[in-house]
Design a protein around this motif. Sequence first.
Motif, short mmCIF file in Angstrom:
data_model
loop_
_atom_site.label_atom_id
_atom_site.label_comp_id
_atom_site.label_asym_id
_atom_site.label_seq_id
_atom_site.Cartn_x
_atom_site.Cartn_y
_atom_site.Cartn_z
N ILE A 32 0.84 -1.19 0.00
CA ILE A 32 0.00 0.00 0.00
C ILE A 32 0.89 1.25 0.00
O ILE A 32 2.09 1.17 0.21
CB ILE A 32 -0.95 0.05 1.22
N SER A 33 0.26 2.38 -0.23
CA SER A 33 0.97 3.64 -0.02
C SER A 33 0.02 4.65 0.58
O SER A 33 -1.21 4.55 0.42
CB SER A 33 1.57 4.16 -1.33
N VAL A 34 0.61 5.58 1.30
CA VAL A 34 -0.15 6.67 1.91
C VAL A 34 0.56 7.97 1.55
O VAL A 34 1.78 8.06 1.66
CB VAL A 34 -0.21 6.53 3.45
N ILE A 35 -0.21 8.94 1.11
CA ILE A 35 0.36 10.26 0.82
C ILE A 35 -0.14 11.23 1.88
O ILE A 35 -1.34 11.30 2.15
CB ILE A 35 -0.05 10.74 -0.59
N VAL A 36 0.81 11.93 2.48
CA VAL A 36 0.46 12.91 3.52
C VAL A 36 0.98 14.28 3.09
O VAL A 36 2.06 14.37 2.49
CB VAL A 36 1.03 12.49 4.90
N ALA A 37 0.19 15.28 3.35
CA ALA A 37 0.63 16.66 3.07
C ALA A 37 0.79 17.37 4.40
O ALA A 37 0.06 17.10 5.35
CB ALA A 37 -0.42 17.38 2.22
N ARG A 38 1.76 18.28 4.45
CA ARG A 38 1.90 19.13 5.64
C ARG A 38 2.11 20.56 5.17
O ARG A 38 2.96 20.83 4.32
CB ARG A 38 3.06 18.65 6.52
N GLY A 39 1.27 21.44 5.69
CA GLY A 39 1.33 22.85 5.29
C GLY A 39 2.36 23.61 6.11
O GLY A 39 2.95 23.09 7.05
#
Length: 361
Positions: A195-202
């Motif tokens: 699986i993969s998970v994409i996370v964004a951080r502002g």
Amino acid sequence: MLKTLPPGATIGILGGGQLGRMTALAAARLGYRCHIYCPEAGAPASQVTSLTTIADYSDQAALADFAAAVDVVTYEFENVPFVAAETLARHVPVRPGPEVLRICQNRLREKDFCREAGVPTARFAPIGSARDLHERVAEFGRPCVLKTAELGYDGKGQIAIGRDTDLDAAWARAAEAAAPAGMILEEFVDFRLEISVIVARGLDGTRRTYVPVENQHKHHILDQTIVPARVSEKVTDKAKGIARHLAEKIGLAGLLAIEMFITADERVLVNELAPRPHNSGHWTLDAAVTSQFEQLVRAIAGLPLGAPDRLADAVMKNLLGDEAAAALAAWSDPNEKLHLYGKSEARPGRKMGHTTKLIRR
Ligand SMILES: Nc1ncnc2c1ncn2[C@@H]1O[C@H](COP(=O)(O)OP(=O)(O)O)[C@@H](O)[C@H]1O
Ligand SMILES: [Mg+2]
């Protein structure tokens, strides 16, 4: 530091491939210009932007001019030389920062970073000689996988060590490919799925995480992504938690894509990190409230992050080589979106485009 990029500002993108192209399209919708920096003319990203610097990543003069011409720099692949990012960062914000790039472009540093963050990975060890290889293979058992620490992608630079593999011959082959970054040996993970998970951080530290998706590879190249991944709620929560944790620990400004192995007993092991949009996130263009590309632009521009929620289930399929022309010719499903990257030469195995099939209930 929490300055929002004003309309008309210019985002510099290192790399000219399809990830840069789709980032530039998302940036344009928000009123930003993009300036591409890459070594080749006519790149997929250059086709959709008016500004391109064609230069080598080690060209100091070209980098200085580029830094002066843009308001923020990001990248669409992690094999940009670290010194290029570092040089740029002296003049202009680079997001994600050079240190993130340094970690993510080396498999050993990546796994050391995970270990320090308390996040499980496959067992691994640095390998610098045939002797190391003999010792560690004896310790890990067969099968296992020998990889170049740097510059590998789509399975390139990997040697599978099976029951009958001659280790001296494997090392001789590896030593050629490895210099100067060295090799890493990993225990073989008998995973149930990837699986993969994409996370964004502002810039304000807000994090938003996309749903875990399931990745199926063919010949080590991503073939299909199934959205969402067919995993339990427990695995979903664990995977998202790891992504959020790593984004914080690494001090992310932008996107981090995390590839993970899921074992039959529901262990979640981190395999790889990418500090950029990811092939397994292409579904977000058509089936999420905010695409990964828009999310990246928002994160590095100091804008509020968008909702990562999915609007439909989906299956994304990569189109390699001749498959792109064939998909275009055969395109008939009204719930299937087709994306082509503008590459003229359809070499075998080359990523030419993708389709996303929307599964609405
Ligand atoms: N330690 C491992 N155990 C089992 N399979 C692996 C292991 N490492 C890599 N693979 C397989 O090879 C694929 C490519 O390896 P990866 O480390 O992701 O490199 P890259 O994507 O850069 O080529 C993975 O997606 C997985 O299918
Ligand atoms: Mg990978």
